[in-house]
Write a protein that holds these residues in place. Structure first.
Motif, PDB file in Angstrom:
ATOM      1  N   ILE A  23      41.174  29.347  36.197  1.00  0.00           N
ATOM      2  CA  ILE A  23      41.765  28.192  35.536  1.00  0.00           C
ATOM      3  C   ILE A  23      43.183  28.015  36.055  1.00  0.00           C
ATOM      4  N   VAL A  29      52.287  34.126  30.980  1.00  0.00           N
ATOM      5  CA  VAL A  29      52.244  35.137  29.923  1.00  0.00           C
ATOM      6  C   VAL A  29      52.985  36.371  30.425  1.00  0.00           C
ATOM      7  N   PHE A  30      54.162  36.567  29.909  1.00  0.00           N
ATOM      8  CA  PHE A  30      55.026  37.662  30.340  1.00  0.00           C
ATOM      9  C   PHE A  30      55.563  38.362  29.097  1.00  0.00           C
ATOM     10  N   GLU A  57      50.931  42.251  44.752  1.00  0.00           N
ATOM     11  CA  GLU A  57      49.558  42.513  45.175  1.00  0.00           C
ATOM     12  C   GLU A  57      48.688  41.274  44.992  1.00  0.00           C
ATOM     13  N   THR A  58      47.514  41.322  45.574  1.00  0.00           N
ATOM     14  CA  THR A  58      46.579  40.206  45.454  1.00  0.00           C
ATOM     15  C   THR A  58      46.243  39.915  43.983  1.00  0.00           C
ATOM     16  N   TYR A 124      55.257  26.206  49.430  1.00  0.00           N
ATOM     17  CA  TYR A 124      54.843  27.574  49.097  1.00  0.00           C
ATOM     18  C   TYR A 124      54.019  28.123  50.257  1.00  0.00           C
ATOM     19  N   ASP A 126      51.938  31.129  51.389  1.00  0.00           N
ATOM     20  CA  ASP A 126      51.291  32.358  50.953  1.00  0.00           C
ATOM     21  C   ASP A 126      51.013  33.243  52.169  1.00  0.00           C
ATOM     22  N   ARG A 245      43.923  38.108  38.315  1.00  0.00           N
ATOM     23  CA  ARG A 245      42.710  37.328  38.598  1.00  0.00           C
ATOM     24  C   ARG A 245      41.476  38.103  38.178  1.00  0.00           C
TER      25      ARG A 245
HETATM   26  N1  LIG Z   1      51.549  35.814  33.908  1.00  0.00           N
HETATM   27  C1  LIG Z   1      50.443  35.044  33.929  1.00  0.00           C
HETATM   28  N2  LIG Z   1      50.138  34.281  32.869  1.00  0.00           N
HETATM   29  C2  LIG Z   1      49.026  33.515  32.856  1.00  0.00           C
HETATM   30  N3  LIG Z   1      48.161  33.450  33.875  1.00  0.00           N
HETATM   31  C3  LIG Z   1      48.399  34.189  34.968  1.00  0.00           C
HETATM   32  C4  LIG Z   1      49.571  35.020  35.050  1.00  0.00           C
HETATM   33  N4  LIG Z   1      49.570  35.642  36.256  1.00  0.00           N
HETATM   34  C5  LIG Z   1      48.474  35.205  36.906  1.00  0.00           C
HETATM   35  N5  LIG Z   1      47.768  34.326  36.153  1.00  0.00           N
HETATM   36  C6  LIG Z   1      46.505  33.681  36.537  1.00  0.00           C
HETATM   37  O1  LIG Z   1      45.798  34.616  37.356  1.00  0.00           O
HETATM   38  C7  LIG Z   1      45.177  33.981  38.471  1.00  0.00           C
HETATM   39  C8  LIG Z   1      45.748  34.553  39.766  1.00  0.00           C
HETATM   40  O2  LIG Z   1      47.110  34.157  39.930  1.00  0.00           O
HETATM   41  P1  LIG Z   1      47.695  33.608  41.324  1.00  0.00           P
HETATM   42  O3  LIG Z   1      46.684  32.751  42.031  1.00  0.00           O
HETATM   43  O4  LIG Z   1      49.030  33.026  41.061  1.00  0.00           O
HETATM   44  O5  LIG Z   1      47.826  35.021  42.099  1.00  0.00           O
HETATM   45  P2  LIG Z   1      48.290  35.331  43.597  1.00  0.00           P
HETATM   46  O6  LIG Z   1      49.195  36.502  43.539  1.00  0.00           O
HETATM   47  O7  LIG Z   1      48.817  34.078  44.231  1.00  0.00           O
HETATM   48  O8  LIG Z   1      46.908  35.740  44.274  1.00  0.00           O
HETATM   49  P3  LIG Z   1      46.568  35.935  45.848  1.00  0.00           P
HETATM   50  O9  LIG Z   1      47.292  37.165  46.293  1.00  0.00           O
HETATM   51  O10 LIG Z   1      45.094  36.145  45.856  1.00  0.00           O
HETATM   52  O11 LIG Z   1      47.002  34.695  46.553  1.00  0.00           O
HETATM   53  C9  LIG Z   1      45.453  32.487  38.304  1.00  0.00           C
HETATM   54  O12 LIG Z   1      44.384  31.877  37.609  1.00  0.00           O
HETATM   55  C10 LIG Z   1      46.718  32.465  37.448  1.00  0.00           C
HETATM   56  O13 LIG Z   1      46.816  31.265  36.748  1.00  0.00           O
END
Ligand SMILES: Nc1ncnc2c1ncn2[C@@H]1O[C@H](COP(=O)(O)OP(=O)(O)OP(=O)(O)O)[C@@H](O)[C@H]1O
Ligand SMILES: [Mg+2]
Length: 311
Positions: A23, A29-30, A57-58, A124, A126, A245
């Motif tokens: 989603i 959420v921290f 990390e991923t 951004y 990545d 994730r």
């Molecule tokens: N602190 C948070 N509060 C709410 N949702 C979160 C939080 N951290 C991550 N998510 C949710 O977790 C999922 C993964 O986050 P995100 O895609 O930003 O990670 P990423 O580090 O960019 O991953 P990748 O390394 O695979 O690119 C998303 O759906 C994101 O909305």
């Protein structure tokens, strides 16, 4: 400073959303003290125009952080998300910086490229470590001079782009190995954010679980179940190699397979931890919190010796 909603137009590569289940989180959420500290750093960095480098990390939430930085920066342009690993090395220059009309066969019109699309906004990048070295050099020049020269163009065009880059690897090591441009690394380091792995901010796990439960229940039109005590412990104990994730997916599936009004450990489908290990863990926690100073010191020494034996 408000972090509530994004409401920004967004461009992404088609494959940027790796998990089709994911989603688009609206809230960050921290809750854990380490996350709160990070949030403070983020709020200080966001309004400044310096580049930001997020290491994490991923699946740990790097892109979500980047979106919040954009949101909190009050920059009016787009948030443009590009996965550097998905750019074809042969066309990286044109994809990022654009091209002039007629510079390739079939390029009847010009294109702004990702950099130009983010003009006035945030780009951004990545996995920035995946960018080919010559492109890294061009990127640094574009950031320093606030202009880009499209492939095949005679003149540079002015651009105003705020860069937020992310990496899951240690770029200092990539620099040492000659794989990453040293000056670009130092340029990016100025605004560095370390996003700890989920297992290092255990205080976030249950809040995130409840947050995801709420969102998916609403989406699937189901009542929000409670998370049983045992399931809470299993969630907090898991090491979450896929980070937030992975947690999101686990909660989504738990919601689909749970039948009652409670999420139980078996709905989470996490690797089983042997009962003996659970008992040891409980004992260790007890000594660390309630034990005498000498018991705690003896335990720490024991753990050190055990770690040496395992290495
Ligand atoms: N602190 C948070 N509060 C709410 N949702 C979160 C939080 N951290 C991550 N998510 C949710 O977790 C999922 C993964 O986050 P995100 O895609 O930003 O990670 P990423 O580090 O960019 O991953 P990748 O390394 O695979 O690119 C998303 O759906 C994101 O909305
Ligand atoms: Mg990402």
């Amino acid at each position: 400073m408000s972090f509530e909603a994004f409401g920004q137009p967004l461009l992404t590569f088609p494959d940027a959303e790796k998990s089709p289940l994911s989603i688009r989180a609206k809230a960050l959420v921290f809750v854990d003290p380490r996350s709160r500290q990070l949030r403070q750093e983020l709020e200080q960095l966001a309004p400044r125009s310096i580049s930001v480098l997020i290491r994490g990390e991923t699946g740990s939430g790097k892109e979500l952080l980047a979106r919040h930085i954009h949101r909190a920066s009050d920059r009016g342009g787009l948030f443009v998300s590009v996965n550097c690993g998905a750019i074809s090395p042969n066309y990286a220059d044109a994809e990022l910086f654009g091209y002039a009309a007629g510079s390739f066969s079939g390029s009847a019109s010009s294109r702004a490229g990702w950099f130009g699309s983010a003009n006035g906004g945030t780009l951004y990048l990545d996995e920035i470590g995946d960018l080919p070295l010559p492109i890294q050099v061009k990127l640094l020049a574009a950031l320093e001079n606030h202009e880009v020269t499209r492939v095949g163009a005679q003149q540079p065009s002015p651009v105003d782009v705020r860069l937020v880059a992310a990496t899951s690897i240690d770029l200092a090591q990539a620099v040492a190995a000659g794989k990453f441009h040293e000056r670009l690394y130092h340029y990016l380091r100025e605004g560095r954010l370390e996003l700890p792995a989920l297992r290092e901010r255990v205080g976030d796990i249950l809040s995130l679980s409840e947050y995801f439960l709420g969102i998916y229940s609403q989406r699937l039109d189901l009542p929000v179940p409670l998370i049983s005590e045992a399931a809470q412990q299993a969630l907090e104990r898991h090491s979450w190699p896929g980070n937030t994730r992975e947690l999101e997916n686990v909660i989504h599936f738990a919601l689909l397979v749970s039948t009652g009004d409670e999420i139980l450990p078996e709905h989470l489908n996490l690797p089983e931890v042997p009962a003996s290990l659970v008992a040891i863990e409980r004992q260790l926690k007890h000594i660390l919190s309630e034990g005498t100073a000498s018991e705690r010191a003896a335990l720490k020494q024991l753990l050190k010796d055990a770690a040496l034996l395992l290495l």
